[in-house]
Design a protein around this motif. Structure first.
Motif, short mmCIF file in Angstrom:
data_model
loop_
_atom_site.label_atom_id
_atom_site.label_comp_id
_atom_site.label_asym_id
_atom_site.label_seq_id
_atom_site.Cartn_x
_atom_site.Cartn_y
_atom_site.Cartn_z
N ALA A 265 21.22 -20.28 -15.94
CA ALA A 265 19.61 -20.47 -15.93
C ALA A 265 19.51 -21.79 -14.92
O ALA A 265 18.36 -21.63 -14.16
N GLU A 266 20.40 -22.35 -14.99
CA GLU A 266 20.08 -23.84 -14.01
C GLU A 266 20.08 -23.29 -12.73
O GLU A 266 19.28 -24.01 -11.89
N TYR A 268 19.40 -20.63 -11.44
CA TYR A 268 18.03 -19.65 -11.07
C TYR A 268 17.13 -21.02 -10.59
O TYR A 268 16.52 -20.75 -9.77
N GLY A 269 16.83 -22.13 -11.18
CA GLY A 269 16.25 -23.07 -11.00
C GLY A 269 16.36 -23.60 -9.72
O GLY A 269 15.42 -23.71 -8.89
#
Lengths: 360, 401
Positions: A265-266, A268-269
């Motif tokens: 998820a990081e 993705y950021g």
């Protein structure tokens, strides 16, 4: 220009990705790593056939009259495929320098892919040396440009040199230049030391104008490269996600562990921040905002691709470090692209100079 | 000039006219009560000028304009530091929920107008000691009581409850079914018998959040919103309703320009800190990150203008921005050395590194903690599996405590 892709731009993105998905081959790319001087010919043939070499050149010089946004989308697809041949970026950069200086004679050949051009600015830790070790006097170049991207095969180069300590930008035919191959961790970039020994060259700009033009060309190439980096990072995110969904440990997919899912998820950021910066930079082409936007794109894209290659390998565990699995193709490319077109340190300094009002 | 830009300019003209009386400098030194009174005055003026309920239906006192108009106004208003904080949650979630689900429509209309004018404030009673991120673990219970309900339990972290007239609340109406299936949603009169509000003093020194206790509080059945057992769905609706809010890539802390200014003015090893590589790196990385968030916002606005749904990358804003604000604030304090030690807890968080730093953790926890946001991105955007949840599918009253 709008920050929303129009239909034509979306079609370029989809089509370039489709073509590369169909034609790229991991085995071929892996083999290129172990030979010096090999270029991924199928990629380059595809680039010429698809008109990517002509994309961002004006129509009157055999180009398609499109811009950074479109070239960026192709670069993104190329980045996702770790496809070879550096000329997509440096050929564009050289053409932009020639165009700006009104030396348009070779542009049609560059657009058609009959000639290959590169840009020779960097000298070690100086991506844009104000006092180049390569001298230009009486129409001739002398000295060595180290590890020039595409240097092994380029037909011509735009060179940042100096005349009595004053920067000059010149164009040189490379036919009679001595090229010393630089064996590297990413060999299909065709790095070579270019040894100029009385090489005839044509002056494009001098003094502050030369540095200014070189900086603009570097910023443009940095934006193309940033798109390529985003493409690579996004490919790694997808690979990591897919692996985390299928690989099981302790009775569940490893993607169910927060240490893995948060890492992804990081990523993705980082990627979405970089992508948004790329879109903004490409859309700011030719405006006053461009240089800062290019720096933002470059910084965030380098961070995204380096981080993605680090984390994607880590998420894979042992299989991630094997030769055949091929994640190291991305790892190598993340770093070669990170160094080409100005490293992080250079872009950080340039950006802060702009923000603090200390720009040259 | 686009219609939206014209609107923005009209808004700016209104805000400029209001600024001398209501903006940040005019509020300097106010007590919370004085600030609230000033805020109520400003809200009434804003209502009268036609800048209240911008994207709400005219039927409920709104202006009937688009989400973009609302975001445009909010972004302009944010620059001024108007005393609107007391009303943000009230108008952000509870009141729109009343518009959607309130049974007595005349009562709803009256409440909406008073809320828009700042005369009444609504709070949102969700979190409990036993459930913050895990909302469905809540224990505040309602039991049938004649033709209505009787409520007992406790909420916590309720913003502005001490000034609230009403609240919306999620309660447990059936402990014998799985935890998210036994919930029911109500509105509650915060002045009713049996409601007790106790402010909680936070680390930064202010007390905008509260504990709220309910002791045999009577609820009429027409205070119920949605179906009995439908409370979890309404809670999700509440959290989705306020998607069109103005973002701030500075994480609601100081703008990066202020850090650049500080770095130019501060000497480090005998030269301006702006020449120090460590400081330069921090500035550059923060700029790149914030510029990316700003571009995400701009693209989302353009998509909405074009009638498209903005992408899921908008969910990154708070996660990325507030974390970076926290670290940059630390660095700003560190850079100043002992000059950073003098502290004014009332200093404005968008202008002061001390209060920005001390209050930053709240921003990383409230409205979805970093960890919950990462889970949401991983699961909803990237399709990764849900965490292991031992209480899944088990009747609430059989979950081991």
């Amino acid at each position: 220009m709008s920050m929303l892709y129009d239909e034509g731009q979306q079609a370029i993105a989809t089509e370039s990705r489709r073509v590369l998905d169909a034609r790229m081959d991991k085995g071929r790319l892996l083999a290129l790593l172990e030979q010096v001087g090999g270029i991924d010919q199928p990629f380059w043939d595809t680039a010429v056939e698809q008109g990517w070499t002509a994309l961002a050149l004006p129509e009157e010089h055999g180009g398609l009259g499109l811009g950074l946004t479109e070239l960026g989308l192709v670069a993104q697809a190329a980045g996702a495929a770790t496809s070879g041949a550096p000329f997509l970026t440096v050929g564009y950069g050289a053409a932009q320098a020639l165009l700006a200086a009104g030396h348009t004679g070779d542009l049609a050949a560059l657009a058609g892919g009959e000639k290959l051009a590169t840009v020779a600015f960097a000298e070690g830790s100086a991506p844009l040396p104000a006092k180049s070790v390569v001298s230009f006097a009486d129409g001739k170049l002398n000295g060595t440009k180290p590890a020039v991207i595409g240097g092994l095969k380029a037909d011509l180069a735009v060179v940042l040199a100096s005349t009595n300590g004053t920067p000059v930008l010149v164009a040189a035919d490379l036919t009679d230049v001595t090229r010393t191959a630089v064996p590297s961790f990413d060999n299909s970039r065709l790095y070579a030391d270019l040894v100029f020994n009385g090489t005839p060259a044509v002056q494009l700009a001098e003094g502050a104008a030369a540095l200014g033009l070189a900086r603009d060309v570097l910023a443009r190439m940095a934006v193309v490269t940033a798109h390529e980096q985003v493409g690579g990072a996004e490919a790694l995110l997808n690979i990591a996600r897919d692996y985390a969904l299928t690989r099981k440990a302790f009775g569940q997919p490893i993607g169910a562990f927060q240490s893995i899912k948060h890492r992804i998820a990081e990523l993705y950021g980082l990627i979405e921040v970089a992508r948004a910066n790329c879109i903004h930079a490409a859309a700011s082409e030719g405006t006053e905002e461009f240089l800062i936007a290019a720096a933002d794109a470059r910084l965030s894209a380098t961070e995204a691709y380096d981080t993605a290659s680090r984390d994607c390998v880590q998420i894979h565990g042992g299989i991630g470090v094997t030769w055949d699995q091929g994640l190291h193709l991305h790892m190598r490319r993340a770093r070669s692209l990170g160094i080409e077109q100005g490293n992080l340190l250079f872009w950080e300094d340039l950006l802060v100079d702009q923000l603090a009002g200390e720009a040259a | 000039m686009s219609e939206l830009e014209t609107y923005r300019q009209t808004a700016r003209a209104f805000l400029n006219a209001m600024a001398p009386k209501y903006a940040r400098p005019a509020r300097q030194g106010n007590t919370v009560e004085q600030d609230l009174a000033l805020g109520r005055e400003y809200m009434a003026a804003r209502y009268d000028a036609g800048f209240a309920g911008i994207n709400w239906s005219p039927e409920f006192g709104g202006q009937g304009l688009s989400n973009l108009h609302k975001i445009a106004f909010d972004a302009e208003e944010m620059r001024y530091g108007m005393p609107v904080g007391f009303f943000g949650i009230s108008l952000g979630m509870p009141v729109p929920m009343m518009i959607h689900y309130g049974q007595d429509r005349e009562f709803v209309k009256e409440r909406v107008t008073k809320a828009l004018r700042g005369e009444e404030i609504w709070c949102q009673l969700f979190s409990e000691p036993s459930g913050g991120s895990d909302l469905a673990a809540l224990r505040t219970k309602v039991e049938p009581d004649g033709n209505g309900w009787r409520m007992n339990g406790q909420k916590v972290w309720t913003s502005w409850a001490q000034y609230a007239d009403y609240g919306v609340i999620v309660t447990r109406s059936d402990p014998t079914v799985a935890k998210h299936k036994g919930l029911t949603y109500f509105w509650v009169d915060m002045k009713a018998a049996g409601v007790e509000v106790r402010p909680i003093k936070l680390a930064g020194g202010d007390s905008h959040v509260n504990e709220v206790f309910f002791d045999d509080v009577r609820l009429e059945d027409n205070q119920r919103m949605g179906e009995v057992g439908g409370g979890f769905g309404l809670a999700l609706h509440t959290l989705m309703i306020e998607r069109y809010i103005a973002t701030d890539s500075a994480g609601f802390g100081p703008h990066l320009d202020l850090f650049v200014k500080l770095a130019k003015e501060t000497q480090l090893n005998g030269r301006p800190a702006i020449e120090d590589g460590r400081i330069r790196s921090a500035i550059a990385r923060n700029h790149a990150m914030r510029a990316g968030l700003d571009s995400i916002t701009q693209r989302a606005m353009l998509m909405m203008q074009a009638g498209m749904q903005p992408g899921p990358e908008g969910s990154l804003q708070k996660l990325v921005a507030v974390r970076s604000r926290q670290k940059l604030s630390e660095l700003a304090l560190d850079l100043q050395g002992t000059a950073a030690l003098p502290f004014d807890q009332h200093a404005y968080v968008k202008e002061d590194w001390g209060t920005s730093w001390l209050n930053a953790p709240t921003g990383r926890i409230a409205g979805g903690s970093d960890e919950v946001l990462l889970n949401t991105i991983a699961e909803k955007v990237l399709g990764l599996p849900q965490d292991y949840r031992p209480d899944k599918g088990i009747p609430f009253n059989q979950i081991p405590a």
